[in-house]
Enzyme design. Structure first.
Site, PDB file in Angstrom:
ATOM      1  CD  GLU A 149      -2.922   1.193   2.298  1.00 52.40           C
ATOM      2  OE1 GLU A 149      -2.810   0.357   3.218  1.00 52.40           O
ATOM      3  OE2 GLU A 149      -3.765   2.080   2.295  1.00 52.40           O
ATOM      4  CG  MET A 177       0.335  -3.226   4.967  1.00 54.90           C
ATOM      5  SD  MET A 177      -0.665  -1.782   4.456  1.00 54.90           S
ATOM      6  CE  MET A 177      -1.940  -2.615   3.521  1.00 54.90           C
ATOM      7  CD  GLU A 178      -4.709  -1.889   5.859  1.00 57.43           C
ATOM      8  OE1 GLU A 178      -3.733  -1.429   6.474  1.00 57.43           O
ATOM      9  OE2 GLU A 178      -5.401  -1.215   5.075  1.00 57.43           O
ATOM     10  CG  ASN A 179       0.006  -6.787   4.233  1.00 54.97           C
ATOM     11  OD1 ASN A 179      -0.051  -5.940   3.362  1.00 54.97           O
ATOM     12  ND2 ASN A 179       0.946  -6.790   5.165  1.00 54.97           N
ATOM     13  CG  HIS A 236      -5.721   1.115  12.747  1.00 55.48           C
ATOM     14  ND1 HIS A 236      -6.470   2.262  12.690  1.00 55.48           N
ATOM     15  CD2 HIS A 236      -5.221   0.940  11.500  1.00 55.48           C
ATOM     16  CE1 HIS A 236      -6.431   2.755  11.466  1.00 55.48           C
ATOM     17  NE2 HIS A 236      -5.670   1.977  10.721  1.00 55.48           N
ATOM     18  CD  GLU A 237      -2.623  -1.743  10.812  1.00 63.68           C
ATOM     19  OE1 GLU A 237      -3.188  -1.935   9.735  1.00 63.68           O
ATOM     20  OE2 GLU A 237      -2.177  -0.614  11.165  1.00 63.68           O
ATOM     21  CG  HIS A 282      -7.505  -1.541   8.229  1.00 61.29           C
ATOM     22  ND1 HIS A 282      -8.337  -0.618   7.653  1.00 61.29           N
ATOM     23  CD2 HIS A 282      -6.369  -0.858   8.560  1.00 61.29           C
ATOM     24  CE1 HIS A 282      -7.743   0.575   7.640  1.00 61.29           C
ATOM     25  NE2 HIS A 282      -6.554   0.459   8.185  1.00 61.29           N
TER      26      HIS A 282
HETATM   27  N1  B3K Z   1      -2.927   1.084   5.660  1.00 62.63           N
HETATM   28  C1  B3K Z   1      -1.618   1.209   6.234  1.00 62.63           C
HETATM   29  C2  B3K Z   1      -0.898   2.437   5.832  1.00 62.63           C
HETATM   30  C3  B3K Z   1      -0.232   2.361   4.501  1.00 62.63           C
HETATM   31  C4  B3K Z   1       0.625   3.573   4.269  1.00 62.63           C
HETATM   32  C5  B3K Z   1       1.182   3.609   2.892  1.00 62.63           C
HETATM   33  N2  B3K Z   1       2.151   4.664   2.737  1.00 62.63           N
HETATM   34  C6  B3K Z   1      -1.663   1.154   7.712  1.00 62.63           C
HETATM   35  C7  B3K Z   1      -2.932   1.535   8.334  1.00 62.63           C
HETATM   36  O1  B3K Z   1      -3.451   2.614   8.205  1.00 62.63           O
HETATM   37  O2  B3K Z   1      -3.481   0.701   8.995  1.00 62.63           O
HETATM   38 ZN    ZN Z   2      -5.383   2.039   8.761  1.00 60.63          ZN
END
Ligand code: B3K
Ligand code: ZN
Length: 868
Positions: free
Chosen positions: A120, A262-264, A296-297, A300
């Site tokens: 992302e 990061m929420e992969n 938070h993750e 998501h």
């Molecule tokens: N979605 C990611 C952030 C990605 C940032 C890219 N530069 C983490 C978050 O907000 O949960």
């Molecule tokens: Zn986020």
């Protein structure tokens, strides 16, 4: 610069020409040359036989269509154009990438000894040529091949399908993710780790394996992350009715990471800062941060992954909403008031400052050059305030109905902010037409209130005026729908029932016009108003409170947030007055009324210590700077320091008594224990400015059995410039120099050291064995702290602070543009300073602008800042 980077506009969105339903990826991992084979099932969606794929920093090895080598293609600057394609086909692309040399930490890179990815927003295009946009959702199958001894764990999204060995000591694992997803949620990790394992059974009985991967030797620092994960899963079921949807949830902690986490899908990758903690290495703030980011993750998974964004302009759809959810999670688990105060400080401080800066943008931006530049406080934190306002307008039940409808309509798809608001509106029947402006209008509204009591008619009128100043990106502003929460008090502290037009009315007034008057009836006496309760909208409030009214609210308001806010407004009045006094050559003065009010707070035995700690915290230099169009850096710093000294001197007995009583022998991370430590350490931060300061800080450092107290002692010594500082800093470095993450706290102290020689020391510190400009955490803690939290030294009239910033930025521009782009923010605000400083900062910005290889990230910000 080779080519001027081009902006993209929200209004230009078009559907993709093709869709990809399935992708099979194979990674043959080597440090300098990893081969990526991508086999995609592609289908034409529009009348076009040409497919343009995104790609950066790739070496194309092979291109086949339906198994046949394809020659009808052109390599573009940032992609691949493939022509004469059939309507439906299998596309095979082989690329080479270089993870070892990837210092930008985007795409596939090495963090320490492990391979990991960050896709992302647009990092997948550094792995293979692809339709790297969030509205292309495909099912992924991923095979990872690597040396077995060096990389025993090979991970990707979804469930593990099979594994095996190949010659040369290598092995492979194949993963399959059953949920279609956009490329930005793809992840791969290969490395050697210690693993903390647990299990979770969802509400409906699904068994989920939980696995947290940390660097070898760090297993004793992973527990809190696991507890936080389990709490998140439970909370999302209870409060939102949302369950996890795979059989495995993995979290990997890495040391080199551009942001928090990061929420992969099924495989979160985390900055180790938000995973690793034990009582010897982490502070209470770290513990709470881990809880929030793990939550938070995890959240998501529904708000972001199951329903994703149609395009990147919609980022707040997932981020604003997920921040709202993580804030609610922390508030339900801990103190709601303390959490609210923390969030409001961020909005009133750095978010308002962003609104006033050249980077101002609505929570749903209209124009973007580099998407990574829009992971901002506005999109995240103001985005969350916008969701919170919807929650306020609809109530919890209405909001949950809206969430349910949102998932019914959009699960498994890529949606827009408009889709979300429509679902909220349709489910609740509340009209959000005007409210939608919050998504398109940037800037901070000012709400000015005046009041009039009519003793004969027994009415009380509140006249509310709203206006938003033009911002850098948008000149015309309209009136917004502002939920404005008020309460009226009698002199003896009773809440008056609110009545308008003969009917009882709710506390939340709907402010929708530029000017509006609310007349309350049956008001028996002149009331004291509590306004913008709970910070019910992200606005600046103006109301001419007397000191007495504020002191009254500090002790009588029914909710803690309103009490805290009254204290802040009182403090703000005196800070402003004293800045003016200093500018007029007078000394700093603090009224007895203020001192007594804070004495009262300190002596209260009914208040939660965590809350008292917040009451006693002065606004930061940055927050105060935000009150001014042109800020007098030194005057503000001098007033804030003088306030500390005055309060410390006047309240020394009470501070000492509180400090001594709150000592705890055992370290636990219960909210009660955290609160007591917070208050005790605030007391220390004041007492540092008294005679006993050095002795107290020294004793606390020597006796501390946990990192919170250690750092509090060091921080007090650092801010007050106590003699014990040097010995503490040397001792700490000696003890922790092998551990970058723990050293970050020390780097921060060096960064915000107010001493006159700070910059000289910082430059030497860059040679410390634990420091590296290649590591984003190290850079942020040392250099970021200097730029953001060392106002007097950074803004030194000699210009040396600015020159230093310029040098670092030029270096990071090549190695890691994302980190550079975060770091540059304080320089963008150069118009806030006097002419001499403006000239000095401008010089650094111009030097950057003239660089041949200026990254898009910096280009976007520097050119905006320099525009007239
Ligand atoms: N979605 C990611 C952030 C990605 C940032 C890219 N530069 C983490 C978050 O907000 O949960
Ligand atoms: Zn986020």
């Amino acid at each position: 610069m080779a080519q001027t980077p081009q902006a993209k506009y929200r209004k230009d969105y078009t559907q993709p020409s093709h869709t990809i339903s399935q992708i099979e990826l194979t990674f043959d991992l080597f440090d300098n040359e990893t081969t990526v084979t991508a086999v995609s099932q592609v289908k034409q969606m529009k009348d076009s036989t040409t497919l343009v794929l995104d790609g950066e920093e790739l070496k194309l090895q092979a291109l086949k269509v339906n198994g046949v080598d394809w020659t009808e293609f052109t390599q573009l600057d940032a992609g691949l154009e493939i022509r004469q394609l059939p309507a439906e086909f299998e596309l095979t692309i082989v690329t080479l990438v270089n993870p070892e040399e990837n210092t930008a930490l985007e795409g596939l890179y090495k963090s320490g000894g492990a391979f990991c990815t960050q896709c992302e927003a647009e990092g997948f295009r550094r792995i293979t040529y692809y339709l790297d946009r969030p509205d292309v959702l495909a099912k992924y199958t991923t095979t990872v091949i690597a040396d077995k001894a060096q990389y025993p764990y090979l991970l990707s999204n979804g469930n593990k399908l099979e594994q095996g060995e190949v010659e040369g000591g290598r092995h492979w694992v194949k993963w399959e993710d059953p949920h279609p997803k956009p490329a930005y949620l793809f992840a791969l990790v290969a490395g050697d780790f210690d693993v903390l394992r647990d299990k979770y059974v969802t509400q409906s009985g699904r068994n989920v394996d939980l696995e947290i991967f940390v660097d070898k030797g760090n297993l004793d620092r992973a527990n809190h992350a696991m507890v936080s994960l389990i709490n998140s899963m439970k909370w999302d079921e209870e409060r939102f009715g949302l369950e996890y949807d795979l059989d495995i949830y993995m979290i990997v902690a890495v040391d080199f990471f551009n942001m928090g986490a990061m929420e992969n899908k099924g495989l979160n990758i985390f900055n180790s800062k938000f995973v690793l903690a034990n009582d010897q290495t982490a502070t209470d703030t770290d513990y709470l941060g881990i809880e929030a980011v793990i939550g938070h993750e995890y959240f998501h998974n529904w708000t972001g992954n199951r329903v994703t964004c149609r395009d990147w302009f919609q980022l707040s759809l997932k981020e604003g909403l997920t921040v709202f959810r993580d804030q609610e999670f922390s508030s339900d688990l801990g103190s709601r008031a303390v959490n609210r105060i923390g969030n409001v400080r961020i909005i009133r401080g750095p978010q308002f400052a962003e609104d006033a800066s050249p980077m101002s943008h609505p929570i749903r931006p209209d124009k973007v050059i580099e998407m990574n530049n829009f992971y901002t406080l506005t999109v995240y934190e103001k985005g969350s305030e916008v969701i919170r306002m919807i929650h306020t307008l609809l109530g919890e039940a209405g909001f949950q109905k809206g969430m349910k409808l949102y998932f019914e309509r959009h699960d498994g798809t890529a949606a827009t902010c408009e889709d979300f608001v429509s679902a909220m509106e349709d489910a609740s029947g509340v009209d959000l037409k005007q409210f939608r402006l919050w998504y398109s209008q940037s800037g901070t509204p000012t709400v000015s209130v005046s009041s009039k009591y009519d003793a004969v008619a027994k009415t009380y009128a509140l006249t509310v005026c709203q206006s938003t100043e033009p911002t850098h990106d948008q000149k015309e502003k309209q009136a917004l729908h502002i939920p404005f929460d008020v309460e009226l008090y009698t002199k003896d502290g009773k809440v008056m029932p609110l009545q308008c037009n003969g009917k009882p009315v709710a506390n939340v007034l709907n402010v929708t016009q530029a000017e509006q008057t609310f007349v309350f009836e049956n008001v028996a006496e002149q009331p004291i108003p509590s306004l913008l309760r709970e910070f019910s909208a992200p606005v600046k409030l103006e109301y001419d409170y007397s000191d007495d009214e504020l002191v009254f609210l500090m002790s009588h308001a029914t909710n803690e947030f309103a009490r805290w806010d009254a204290g802040q407004i009182l403090m703000a009045k005196y800070i402003r007055d004293n800045v003016t006094r200093l500018q007029q050559g007078k000394g700093v003065e603090l009224n007895e009324v203020v001192i007594d009010a804070f004495r009262g707070v300190l002596l209260s035995d009914s208040l939660d210590p965590a809350f008292v700690a917040e009451m006693l915290s002065l606004p930061s230099h940055n927050e105060v700077s935000g009150w001014y169009k042109c800020v007098d850096v030194d005057a503000v710093a001098n007033v804030l320091k003088a306030f500390k000294v005055i309060l410390a001197t006047e309240l020394e007995d009470e501070l000492s008594a509180t400090y001594q009583t709150l000592r705890q022998n055992e370290y636990t991370i219960s909210h009660d224990a955290i609160g007591k430590r917070a208050l005790r350490n605030i007391c220390l931060s004041y007492l540092a400015y008294t005679e006993q300061g050095n002795a107290l800080a020294e004793k606390q450092y020597n006796e501390a059995n946990n990192m919170t107290d250690t750092i509090a002692a060091m921080s007090a010594a650092n801010s007050a410039g106590l003699p014990c500082r040097e010995a503490q800093m040397a001792d700490y470095s000696n003890k922790w120099k092998h551990d970058g993450l723990v050293m970050d706290k020390w780097f921060t102290l060096q960064g915000c050291n107010p001493a006159g020689n700070a910059l000289e020391v910082i430059k030497k510190t860059m040679n410390h064995e634990a420091f590296s400009l290649k590591n984003p955490n190290r850079t942020r803690n040392l250099i970021g702290a200097f730029l953001n939290s060392n106002p007097v030294n950074f803004h030194a009239k000699s210009g040396e602070g600015y020159r230093f910033a310029g040098e670092i930025l030029r270096e990071l521009n090549s190695s890691n543009p994302q980190v550079a782009s975060r770091l540059i923010d304080p320089l963008l605000k150069f118009r806030k300073y006097d002419e001499e400083r403006q000239g000095l900062i401008r010089k650094e910005l111009e030097a950057l602008k003239s660089m041949d290889n200026l990254a898009r990230d910096l280009f976007e910000k520097v050119s905006k800042a320099l525009e007239e």
